[in-house]
Design an enzyme around this catalytic site. Sequence first.
Site, mmCIF file in Angstrom:
data_model
loop_
_atom_site.group_PDB
_atom_site.id
_atom_site.type_symbol
_atom_site.label_atom_id
_atom_site.label_comp_id
_atom_site.label_asym_id
_atom_site.label_seq_id
_atom_site.Cartn_x
_atom_site.Cartn_y
_atom_site.Cartn_z
ATOM 1 N N ALA A 40 11.709 11.806 18.641
ATOM 2 C CA ALA A 40 11.522 10.464 17.760
ATOM 3 C C ALA A 40 12.832 9.728 18.183
ATOM 4 O O ALA A 40 12.963 8.454 17.683
ATOM 5 C CB ALA A 40 11.398 10.798 16.401
ATOM 6 N N SER A 60 14.964 10.232 21.358
ATOM 7 C CA SER A 60 14.930 10.185 22.667
ATOM 8 C C SER A 60 13.866 10.941 23.353
ATOM 9 O O SER A 60 13.215 11.773 22.733
ATOM 10 C CB SER A 60 16.213 10.809 22.865
ATOM 11 O OG SER A 60 16.429 12.372 22.566
ATOM 12 N N THR A 77 14.799 15.918 14.597
ATOM 13 C CA THR A 77 14.768 14.820 13.364
ATOM 14 C C THR A 77 14.008 15.536 12.199
ATOM 15 O O THR A 77 14.380 14.950 11.074
ATOM 16 C CB THR A 77 13.830 13.640 14.142
ATOM 17 O OG1 THR A 77 14.404 12.989 15.340
ATOM 18 C CG2 THR A 77 13.573 12.640 13.004
ATOM 19 N N HIS A 89 1.942 18.914 20.577
ATOM 20 C CA HIS A 89 2.753 18.766 19.614
ATOM 21 C C HIS A 89 4.034 19.280 19.971
ATOM 22 O O HIS A 89 4.214 20.670 19.966
ATOM 23 C CB HIS A 89 1.942 19.199 18.336
ATOM 24 C CG HIS A 89 2.933 18.815 16.984
ATOM 25 N ND1 HIS A 89 2.592 19.398 15.688
ATOM 26 C CD2 HIS A 89 4.043 18.027 16.671
ATOM 27 C CE1 HIS A 89 3.464 19.010 15.001
ATOM 28 N NE2 HIS A 89 4.500 18.254 15.373
ATOM 29 N N ASP A 90 5.099 18.762 19.734
ATOM 30 C CA ASP A 90 6.407 19.194 20.306
ATOM 31 C C ASP A 90 6.873 20.564 19.493
ATOM 32 O O ASP A 90 7.217 21.434 20.015
ATOM 33 C CB ASP A 90 7.486 18.165 20.086
ATOM 34 C CG ASP A 90 7.639 17.373 18.912
ATOM 35 O OD1 ASP A 90 6.862 17.953 17.887
ATOM 36 O OD2 ASP A 90 8.613 16.447 18.721
ATOM 37 N N THR A 91 6.554 20.605 18.159
ATOM 38 C CA THR A 91 6.774 21.769 17.539
ATOM 39 C C THR A 91 5.780 22.842 17.766
ATOM 40 O O THR A 91 6.205 24.210 18.060
ATOM 41 C CB THR A 91 6.438 21.611 15.930
ATOM 42 O OG1 THR A 91 6.976 20.426 15.624
ATOM 43 C CG2 THR A 91 6.920 23.057 15.265
#
Length: 481
Positions: free
Chosen positions: A19, A21, A268, A245-247
């Site tokens: 969110a 970079s 973030t 999804h990055d998580t």
Amino acid sequence: MTTGGRGTAGSVAAVDLGATSGRVVVGQVDQAAGRLELEQVARFANGPVRLASGLHWDVTGLYRDLTQGLAEAFRREPGIASIGIDSWAVDYGLLRDGRLLGEPFHYRDERNANAVDKVHAIVPFSELYRRNGLQFLPFNTVYQLAAERPTGWLGFADTLLLVPDLIAFQLTGAAAAERTNASTTGLLGVASGEWDLELIERLGLEASLLPPLVSPGAAIGPLRPAVAAELGAPEGVQVVAVGSHDTASAVVAVPMRAESAAYISCGTWGLVGVELEQAVTSDAAREANFTNEGGVDGRVRFLHNVMGLWLLSESVRWWERDGSPIALGELLDAAAAVDRPMPVFDANDPRFMAPGDLPGRIAEWCAEHGVAAPQTRAEFTRSIVESLAQAFADAVRDASALSGVGIETIHIVGGGALNGLLCRRTADRAGLPVLAGPVEATAIGNVLVQARAQGFASGDLESLRGLVVRAFEPVQYEPRR
């Protein structure tokens, strides 16, 4: 080392979009030798742009920056076998005939506020939770789409793509929806893992907007010839679905024993939870605002969203608005030296969602709750750290109680793993040891899923995590009684 095809070792490129970079990372994997190495070849800024229509993402600029990063990746490692893309969740682009209809809205845009009641009037939240398993967040895609409907753009568009799927489409021309990110839309059945067509119809949406679902490890398609030429990539290089999804990617790289550990993917946002085989959609889980999101290999990420390091980064941005830069390390050292108790505020209070004067809002919260507000930047920083640590500790306890997982260890991965004060205070407040690292968990998880798809690694998530354990030494924080 062999590259560019199936073998015992090879290289892949991970595009990891956050969110604030984004970066492009080249990963080299040799499971037989226990080798897992990452090289960041590009990093670029990312952030919201306020237009007349509201708060948007500059996804066009983001695409320019990431393709320049991929070109650098192929210059350094011509044998890259595939590309994987992960990003934040819920935000989407609308297309018609392959053309993007404007820059995607940012999830922090104010348009979502009035859409929640519209959705819940059609489908009460208790039913929505049973169907999709998602905690209530006012920016979930299902609410964004309710805000979008009056504009007429949904009727004009023929395709909706979440951000990583949108980037993959620009690279390949193939439209697909990766399951882990699709699970954050609110339109995916928590039990079926498929689009909930009945729910979609009840909400007045067109199912034809939603592309076919694919799972992590599936090939989305080869680079378009013009893109391959621009990147200097060999013909036929595939874009591979990862935990987009990055998580979901980050959890792949948590070096944990899932039966006795909690994870905090801290950037973030702070995503606090456990990994399960089955979703938990009980009334208690709904009331605790826990979510069931899709994980790699069909696992469930049972977790709670905490506001995360946004509270600190946005406060620093506010303080820096006069042009004077702040050294974060020095600020955290000063915060650690604060010798009087600082207020612990509700890190998830909605007032902290929007950009702006977060220190002023923290002071406002303190005034409303009859506690003395911080006075200096160091005190505000210490208050933020203490509030996040308490929110993390509370979420870990709730995750254990709701899921039945007996938690013995907390793993913190992502940028928060570098914040020693936060890790230490989380251990203290939770009364459990914290293992911090790896910092680059999201990129590592992205790389590992690709590596397995290319034959450079094999086995289940536990096998992949074994590579992480050997390659990255965590920092341990024992709780102080």
